[in-house]
Write a protein that holds these residues in place. Structure first.
Motif, PDB file in Angstrom:
ATOM      1  N   ALA B 275       0.880  -1.172   0.000  1.00  0.00           N
ATOM      2  CA  ALA B 275       0.000   0.000   0.000  1.00  0.00           C
ATOM      3  C   ALA B 275       0.909   1.210   0.000  1.00  0.00           C
ATOM      4  N   ALA B 276       0.804   2.037  -1.032  1.00  0.00           N
ATOM      5  CA  ALA B 276       1.750   3.149  -1.151  1.00  0.00           C
ATOM      6  C   ALA B 276       1.236   4.202  -2.113  1.00  0.00           C
ATOM      7  N   GLY B 277       1.538   5.437  -1.802  1.00  0.00           N
ATOM      8  CA  GLY B 277       1.259   6.530  -2.719  1.00  0.00           C
ATOM      9  C   GLY B 277       2.350   6.643  -3.769  1.00  0.00           C
ATOM     10  N   THR B 278       2.127   7.547  -4.707  1.00  0.00           N
ATOM     11  CA  THR B 278       3.154   7.831  -5.706  1.00  0.00           C
ATOM     12  C   THR B 278       3.352   9.343  -5.758  1.00  0.00           C
ATOM     13  N   LYS B 279       4.272   9.742  -6.596  1.00  0.00           N
ATOM     14  CA  LYS B 279       4.552  11.172  -6.775  1.00  0.00           C
ATOM     15  C   LYS B 279       3.268  11.945  -7.092  1.00  0.00           C
ATOM     16  N   GLU B 280       2.387  11.335  -7.896  1.00  0.00           N
ATOM     17  CA  GLU B 280       1.189  12.050  -8.336  1.00  0.00           C
ATOM     18  C   GLU B 280      -0.053  11.703  -7.523  1.00  0.00           C
ATOM     19  N   GLY B 283      -2.448   9.580  -0.629  1.00  0.00           N
ATOM     20  CA  GLY B 283      -3.022   8.399   0.018  1.00  0.00           C
ATOM     21  C   GLY B 283      -2.182   7.190  -0.330  1.00  0.00           C
ATOM     22  N   MET B 284      -2.827   6.030  -0.325  1.00  0.00           N
ATOM     23  CA  MET B 284      -2.098   4.796  -0.646  1.00  0.00           C
ATOM     24  C   MET B 284      -2.882   3.971  -1.637  1.00  0.00           C
ATOM     25  N   MET B 285      -2.209   3.562  -2.719  1.00  0.00           N
ATOM     26  CA  MET B 285      -2.831   2.609  -3.634  1.00  0.00           C
ATOM     27  C   MET B 285      -2.523   1.198  -3.171  1.00  0.00           C
ATOM     28  N   LEU B 286      -3.418   0.298  -3.506  1.00  0.00           N
ATOM     29  CA  LEU B 286      -3.187  -1.118  -3.184  1.00  0.00           C
ATOM     30  C   LEU B 286      -2.589  -1.787  -4.416  1.00  0.00           C
ATOM     31  N   TRP B 287      -1.305  -2.059  -4.366  1.00  0.00           N
ATOM     32  CA  TRP B 287      -0.579  -2.654  -5.498  1.00  0.00           C
ATOM     33  C   TRP B 287      -0.953  -4.137  -5.566  1.00  0.00           C
ATOM     34  N   GLN B 288      -2.171  -4.359  -6.105  1.00  0.00           N
ATOM     35  CA  GLN B 288      -2.800  -5.674  -5.996  1.00  0.00           C
ATOM     36  C   GLN B 288      -2.059  -6.809  -6.693  1.00  0.00           C
ATOM     37  N   ASP B 289      -1.160  -6.499  -7.597  1.00  0.00           N
ATOM     38  CA  ASP B 289      -0.546  -7.595  -8.358  1.00  0.00           C
ATOM     39  C   ASP B 289       0.588  -8.292  -7.622  1.00  0.00           C
ATOM     40  N   ASP B 331      -6.282  -3.507  11.089  1.00  0.00           N
ATOM     41  CA  ASP B 331      -6.198  -2.063  10.888  1.00  0.00           C
ATOM     42  C   ASP B 331      -7.552  -1.574  10.393  1.00  0.00           C
ATOM     43  N   LEU B 332      -7.691  -0.266  10.357  1.00  0.00           N
ATOM     44  CA  LEU B 332      -8.929   0.291   9.846  1.00  0.00           C
ATOM     45  C   LEU B 332      -8.617   1.275   8.717  1.00  0.00           C
ATOM     46  N   THR B 333      -9.446   1.257   7.672  1.00  0.00           N
ATOM     47  CA  THR B 333      -9.247   2.138   6.528  1.00  0.00           C
ATOM     48  C   THR B 333     -10.546   2.211   5.735  1.00  0.00           C
ATOM     49  N   HIS B 334     -10.577   3.051   4.699  1.00  0.00           N
ATOM     50  CA  HIS B 334     -11.649   2.915   3.708  1.00  0.00           C
ATOM     51  C   HIS B 334     -11.035   2.976   2.327  1.00  0.00           C
ATOM     52  N   PRO B 350      -7.748   6.484   0.336  1.00  0.00           N
ATOM     53  CA  PRO B 350      -7.500   7.935   0.210  1.00  0.00           C
ATOM     54  C   PRO B 350      -6.982   8.556   1.501  1.00  0.00           C
ATOM     55  N   ALA B 351      -7.332   7.980   2.658  1.00  0.00           N
ATOM     56  CA  ALA B 351      -6.857   8.537   3.924  1.00  0.00           C
ATOM     57  C   ALA B 351      -5.831   7.611   4.573  1.00  0.00           C
ATOM     58  N   GLY B 352      -5.216   6.756   3.762  1.00  0.00           N
ATOM     59  CA  GLY B 352      -4.221   5.824   4.295  1.00  0.00           C
ATOM     60  C   GLY B 352      -4.847   4.816   5.235  1.00  0.00           C
TER      61      GLY B 352
END
Lengths: 473, 473
Positions: B275-280, B283-289, B331-334, B350-352
């Motif tokens: 789970a990580a954001g990028t330069k653009e 929040g954090m994306m879920l790198w599902q692959d 953990d908790l997230t949405h 979006p809110a980590g």
């Protein structure tokens, strides 16, 4: 495949037969004279490489009238001027951040480390990608000599930061195919946890400093564990002379029920395991085929004969990023060319490296090494394991005070026993050092322990001097 | 070359064009539905692999009536029972040291790490040689997404020990071709030296915890430095929710003049940057692959719809040594499936990650997260940067006390200003938390800072409970 070239080439998939005593049998056991011939060729190659890339070396050698092409013997090489740590620092100040002795493009830098001095400008190590692999290869070779094999577990109990000791052990262990457990050290509470993990995982080998091994044994005892429960077969040390001091070595071997092997020279020289013992050979051998070491007269920087005492001067034979060519260690040791039990044909430092010449202090005209005091104390029954050396000046006379702690048992035995320990210590120190020293015995455990390198000398004479300076005296 | 298979295969020489936004363009930007189809195939492969090798999974799934062959949809997969941390601990107690979910021969273990809990039995991570490479590959991919490129300098300011955060960043940075500076943290005096080295070397990126970045900025100021002098472009964080809390993120970005990117899930899930954001993309994306994440109902463990809140459940798609299959994070997230600015087609948090459900405490019936208090305080002018949360019971009523420090300037302004800060804090906390809290303002810098993860909650109610137990009450 056993390569030996400059720049170095390695087969990343190579690993000797687990039953082989040597990683590179040819390089490790060739006749010394044959190896010296090859070293001479390597030296010319490294010098040619550095001369073409490093203004630092070009300037230095031009001034000294030295040129790579004119190095035709190891004696010629003795005339190459030495490099001091102060020169490296100055070069980095002149050309920040890595100095004008960086021989690769910055883009090829793989790791950054540096000296861990707490004051003044540190020196930075910029280590190239290829060098990182060469370092790993050399460290793996030496650890193989210690008896480590693929699948063995190696517990690294030293701090992972600037200190190259931890990193060199890490990548050597990885290259060797061991199970690497980089536990680290240094943060509050880590020692008790290290003991727990050692007990749970029962590694084959522990790496750290001798001081820390002694401290960890005490912490383990406090936690109700016996270090022998860790099941270690081997502790290998660098960073301090203790691993080659018989009384300290014996103390650690008895506490852990495991063999102690000494290794290590200088962070700048990574693969710093270039001086190292093996399973069969005590002391430290000079693994001349990846770092060429000359034990030299501290003034002339020419080699001393085997059997004599001098300071090691080191030259990289397999580094390309910041190759060190005749780096002056300012350590003190003596060397021999007597045969090694393990069959390797390297020269040896039978008593390891005593310590830095700078660490030596003079008491009423006698030179004293802190390691000699450490060694003497460890031979005294009732010594609790830690001490401080306080040097002061009473009028015109230097005074040497050794403050040591007693074991729990002795301390509980009362004033008579303490006084006896004090007297025995003073006698021993007079015999060993040749100067009178006062001893002061304190309670067990009150002198702080370290998880890194011990700093035990308190020179009040310096304090006096700097105080005088501050006051304009 | 862009592979996607199980067990994973990678081309160790592969590196994208520095101008490419993506490390693996196909895997990162494929239509979500297409990716889900591939994930389903991977899930079956990982499950088949684990079922054949790990008694732990075989027993668990047999009992639940689940079998790899019968997983025909992602909905089927939701019925695979979750794995809890307690189960992993129990498995290692049953079959020491690595548990009956180790799927490779012990001889293939490359690194050993573990949980850093200070009490009770820790859990050990035995990571295989191939897994170590997969982890490096995945971490490098994510760091590439943050804008890091070969030759950039990455300063790692977190402790190198059991904590996987440091090691994952290290090997990702190495694989990416960056200049890696593994400085570490944790030992006394290291922060001042870190500041000096940051100033000397001016790295592009800093990795650590948000708490430590705040602490380090204070230390730098004490040493007469402005963190902006470090020239950082990027700080990336894990281990704490701070990197996604707007007020904390803004505070750090303003102190350093650099972008903050949040990443990280759990050590067990290494490559934990899954789970990580990028330069653009904030929040954090879920790198599902490489790690398949389901945000689930904490009770049913079935996925919640996008837009909803739940607990992440993680599954390794590229690990072979101790693959985690539906590891419950607590953990908790949405999550959301709205498009990401960087063009990657991953779901996003979006809110980590707000924090662990276990960290939540209840005050007079209201659920309170420590991260909400942290967030609120960082919006208050005059807040000095550190606090403690003290929960106590006065008779039948829970009491919430927030002890915060003031900035130097505010503290010097005197009693009126302090009282005003106290009142503003109490108002803010009531608004944000929905419960009344008392605030207590103390002098700047008196509350201890951390170089690791902050531990701020002191629950005196627990103290009361355990005291009662001890007394047999």
């Amino acid at each position: 495949m056993e390569f030996w070239s400059y720049p170095p080439a390695f087969d990343p998939g190579y690993r000797p037969d687990p039953k082989s005593r040597y990683w590179f049998p040819v390089r490790e056991t060739m006749p010394a004279a044959e190896r010296e011939k090859a070293i001479l060729a390597r030296l010319r190659e490294v010098m040619t490489y550095a001369y073409a890339r490093a203004p630092f070396y070009r300037r230095k050698w031009d001034e000294a009238g030295v040129h790579p092409d004119r190095i035709r013997s190891l004696e010629d090489f003795e005339r190459v001027p030495v490099v001091t740590k102060a020169e490296l620092r100055a070069a980095q100040e002149r050309k920040p951040p890595f100095g004008d002795y960086l021989c690769i493009p910055e883009s090829e830098i793989h790791h950054i480390h540096g000296t861990s001095g707490t004051t003044g400008r540190p020196t930075m190590f910029a280590i190239g990608r290829d060098d990182w692999r060469s370092i790993a290869e050399a460290q793996a070779r030496v650890m193989w000599g210690m008896g480590l094999r693929p699948g063995d577990m190696v517990f690294i109990g030293s701090v992972f930061s600037l200190y190259m000791g931890s990193w060199g052990t890490l990548i050597g262990s990885e290259r060797l195919g061991a199970k690497t457990f980089p536990f680290g050290a240094g943060a509050p509470g880590m020692s008790a946890r290290a003991a727990l993990w050692l007990k749970l995982t029962r590694p084959k080998a522990f790496y750290g400093t001798p001081s820390y091994a002694l401290h960890l044994a005490e912490v383990a005892a406090d936690e109700g564990m016996n270090p022998r429960e860790f099941g270690l077969e081997l502790l290998f040390f660098s960073g301090e002379p203790g691993g080659s001091i018989p009384s300290i070595k014996a103390r650690i071997e008895s506490l852990y029920g495991a063999q102690v092997i000494d290794c290590g020279t200088m962070a700048e020289m990574s693969p710093w395991m270039n001086a190292a013992g093996t399973k069969e050979t005590p002391g430290m051998m000079l693994w001349q085929d990846f770092v060429y070491t000359e034990v030299c007269d501290p003034k002339t920087h020419a080699r001393v004969p085997y059997g004599k005492q001098g300071t090691p001067i080191y030259t990289h034979l397999e580094r390309t990023s910041q190759p060190m060519i005749r780096l002056l260690s300012n350590d003190l040791t003596h060397w021999t060319d007597e045969p090694n039990p393990c069959g390797r044909t390297y020269p040896r430092l039978p008593a390891g490296i005593y310590g830095r010449i700078d660490d030596m202090f003079t008491i009423r005209g006698e030179n004293v090494y802190p390691s000699a005091i450490d060694s003497a104390l460890n031979e005294i029954a009732g010594y609790g394991g830690e001490h401080r050396i306080v040097i002061s000046r009473d009028g015109a006379m230097d005074e040497l005070l050794v403050r040591l702690d007693a074991t729990e048992a002795l301390y509980r035995a009362g004033a008579g026993a303490l006084d006896d320990l004090r007297r025995r210590t003073e006698d021993k120190l007079r015999t060993v050092l040749g100067v009178r020293a006062r001893a002061e015995v304190v309670a067990a455990g009150v002198i702080p322990r370290t998880d890194f390198k011990a700093r035990r000398v308190i020179d009040d004479r310096d304090l006096f001097r700097s105080l005088k300076q501050t006051l304009g005296g």
